[in-house]
Enzyme design. Sequence first.
Site, PDB file in Angstrom:
ATOM      1  N   CYS A 112       0.804  -1.211   0.000  1.00  0.00           N
ATOM      2  CA  CYS A 112       0.000   0.000   0.000  1.00  0.00           C
ATOM      3  C   CYS A 112       0.847   1.274   0.000  1.00  0.00           C
ATOM      4  CB  CYS A 112      -0.959   0.047   1.186  1.00  0.00           C
ATOM      5  SG  CYS A 112      -2.121  -1.316   1.251  1.00  0.00           S
ATOM      6  N   ARG A 122       3.601  -0.014  -4.964  1.00  0.00           N
ATOM      7  CA  ARG A 122       3.310  -0.529  -3.630  1.00  0.00           C
ATOM      8  C   ARG A 122       1.966  -1.242  -3.567  1.00  0.00           C
ATOM      9  NH1 ARG A 122       6.773   1.701   0.207  1.00  0.00           N
ATOM     10  NH2 ARG A 122       5.366   1.024   1.848  1.00  0.00           N
ATOM     11  N   TRP A 156      -2.714  -2.601  -1.798  1.00  0.00           N
ATOM     12  CA  TRP A 156      -2.404  -4.017  -1.986  1.00  0.00           C
ATOM     13  C   TRP A 156      -3.266  -4.751  -0.972  1.00  0.00           C
ATOM     14  CZ3 TRP A 156      -0.595  -8.273   0.686  1.00  0.00           C
ATOM     15  CH2 TRP A 156      -0.162  -9.349  -0.098  1.00  0.00           C
ATOM     16  N   ASN A 163      -1.616   1.922   5.704  1.00  0.00           N
ATOM     17  CA  ASN A 163      -0.685   0.910   5.200  1.00  0.00           C
ATOM     18  C   ASN A 163      -0.288   0.046   6.380  1.00  0.00           C
ATOM     19  OD1 ASN A 163       1.354  -0.587   3.965  1.00  0.00           O
ATOM     20  ND2 ASN A 163       2.884   1.025   4.228  1.00  0.00           N
ATOM     21  N   GLY A 164      -0.535  -1.265   6.267  1.00  0.00           N
ATOM     22  CA  GLY A 164      -0.181  -2.169   7.361  1.00  0.00           C
ATOM     23  C   GLY A 164      -1.287  -3.172   7.617  1.00  0.00           C
ATOM     24  N   GLU A 224      16.991 -17.294  -8.617  1.00  0.00           N
ATOM     25  CA  GLU A 224      16.592 -15.935  -8.966  1.00  0.00           C
ATOM     26  C   GLU A 224      15.931 -15.889 -10.342  1.00  0.00           C
ATOM     27  OE1 GLU A 224      16.037 -11.798  -8.992  1.00  0.00           O
ATOM     28  OE2 GLU A 224      16.112 -13.346  -7.440  1.00  0.00           O
ATOM     29  N   LYS A 243      12.065 -14.607 -11.058  1.00  0.00           N
ATOM     30  CA  LYS A 243      11.748 -13.525 -11.984  1.00  0.00           C
ATOM     31  C   LYS A 243      10.692 -13.962 -12.991  1.00  0.00           C
ATOM     32  CE  LYS A 243      13.385 -10.298 -10.403  1.00  0.00           C
ATOM     33  NZ  LYS A 243      13.478 -10.999  -9.234  1.00  0.00           N
ATOM     34  N   GLU A 302       7.078 -14.588 -11.371  1.00  0.00           N
ATOM     35  CA  GLU A 302       6.352 -13.454 -10.815  1.00  0.00           C
ATOM     36  C   GLU A 302       5.822 -12.499 -11.876  1.00  0.00           C
ATOM     37  OE1 GLU A 302       8.670 -11.139  -8.061  1.00  0.00           O
ATOM     38  OE2 GLU A 302      10.429 -11.088  -9.349  1.00  0.00           O
ATOM     39  N   HIS A 323      16.427 -37.364  -7.729  1.00  0.00           N
ATOM     40  CA  HIS A 323      15.779 -37.671  -6.456  1.00  0.00           C
ATOM     41  C   HIS A 323      14.290 -37.341  -6.484  1.00  0.00           C
ATOM     42  CE1 HIS A 323      19.471 -38.708  -4.292  1.00  0.00           C
ATOM     43  NE2 HIS A 323      20.040 -37.770  -5.029  1.00  0.00           N
ATOM     44  N   LYS A 374       5.659  -4.009  -4.197  1.00  0.00           N
ATOM     45  CA  LYS A 374       7.112  -3.853  -4.136  1.00  0.00           C
ATOM     46  C   LYS A 374       7.666  -4.059  -2.738  1.00  0.00           C
ATOM     47  CE  LYS A 374      11.091  -2.734  -5.979  1.00  0.00           C
ATOM     48  NZ  LYS A 374      11.712  -3.652  -6.948  1.00  0.00           N
TER      49      LYS A 374
END
Length: 606
Positions: free
Chosen positions: A2, A27, A75, A99-100, A479, A483, A486, A502, A601
């Site tokens: 947010c 955000r 968000w 925000n939170g 990584e 990428k 997402e 395995h 983000k």
Amino acid sequence: MCGIVGYVGSKDCADVLIDSLSKLEYRGYDSAGIAVFEKGEISVCKAKGELKNLTEKMKKEHKPYGHCGIGHTRWATHGEPSDINSHPHGNKRVSIVHNGIIENYKEIKDFLIDKGYTFVSETDTETVAKLLDYYYEGDPIDAIIKTLKDVTGAYALGIIFKDFPDTIYAVRKDSPLIIGKGEEENFIASDVPAILKYTRNYYLLEYGEIATIKSDRIEFCDFHKQNIKKEIQVSELDMDAAEKGGYEHFMLKEIHEQPTAVNTTIAPRIVNGMPDLSECGLTPEKLKSYHKLFIVACGTAMHAGMVGKYVIEKLARTEVTVDIASEFRYRDPIIGKDDLMVVVSQSGETADTKAALQLAHERGAEVLSIVNVKGSSIARESDMVLYTHAGPEISVASTKAFSVQMSVMYLIAFEMAYAKGCIDEAECKRLTEELKNIPEVLEKTMQAESKCKYIASKLITASSLLYIGRGLDYALSMEGSLKLKEISYIHSESYAAGELKHGTISLITDGMPVIAVATQSHLLEKTVSNIVEVKSRGAMTITVCKEGEQFAEGVNDYIVEVPELEDVLMPMVTVIPLQMIAYYTSVLKGLNVDKPRNLAKSVTVE
């Protein structure tokens, strides 16, 4: 999570709020909304989806006009993305943006329902708005203090009261919030880029402080209503850095900014050819004294920590444990006064990472933070800070932050290895010089872009794929996989190549893409054998390797070559094609590269 903003001044408030929110959409973009004082009333407009939906709604319906108000880009946590669940929340007397996460919102909601309040949304935020209304008896500060005594959780709040149409109130706990100081206008914001167009001057709001913001003054007090004097901060961010600069997407721009970002991060920390981290108090003597290192981070930052682990253990022969921050506290880790925790966070506000930091302090360990945002919560709470100089990273998918975090890990590894006598001065200088030259090599690596775009065209119909690698290549495969998944929404997993037999190899089907990262010379033969294994079972094989590497005929369907460095430094260049493959896969699928669904983000809640 947010983004919140607020403005009080002579300008059209709605215009300023929308402009500021556009700099914070990374955000969250599940919904957006504003509340503006208009003709003595609080006028609210909000809409589900991206910010453009809100602006279009205001064009068709009504754009609030006034000179004081608050805004929010969401968000979603509590309650699905919808117009009703969008912020701001409140009633005719009070409106807030948040925000939170409010952990005890159900308890508060039940209390207020008993007092006759009704609720229209599914959010935790609405409970705070209604609790403020419950406690409000004419003094906003009193209402805020009483409300926050009842609230458990993380929050940054922007608050307006109908009775005070020229004033914004702000308070925070854990979630970030700054107060911008302009000329006869002032602001609140979750992050500096939101206000750079208007001012570079700002205050950092701390927990236990309440800000009262008017157009001509900003005042601070504590929860006992005692006045607080605060020091003004001046942002050094370049406003142009928060714009696309001719690139189609922020992500592509940020991929191409990596040579500059790495150079800006490492150049000041190389003195007489040697790493020098003394700026934060990390001296050779200190590096030599630590018994064990804990690297704690989330997501991409954790993958940078994996690279750090390999390099520090190899060169400095010091034990390093890498932990996902969200798991660190819950395994009751054995960490103490002779240990160093290295926390890595682009934003410096990551909630889980911050909680791990606090546990380390409780156990007596020192904490070094590697962060990109000056004055962030993690930076302020750490014993030592090494700032990366990536500049604003707007795309949700992190690219340049990863590279600068890795570059700092290399400097730590080199200086620690020298301090402990594991390498001599000549070797330390040689490795440092190689690192110093990386920005030029990164520029050369960018030439792989067209090849990466072509390979991406082969991935867009895939429903699932694998990334494999060994050693440092395994860290990079993690990584690369992150990428891709997402931003392209293709199911992707990374596995240590030696683990295929395995169980994982059972997933291979005809035409399934397998991307092998194969840059480690001493492990190449074994990695090639794993590529052959998946190829023989029908996989489409794509290999990222050093320039000039020779493979037997039929091993690879596609190869992406990167400039040759010695093995220990290869992650710095290998990541570029992995980022580009992910980027172009998303572009070719027609997706929103910079704003992938369900992601934000900065993860400021657990």
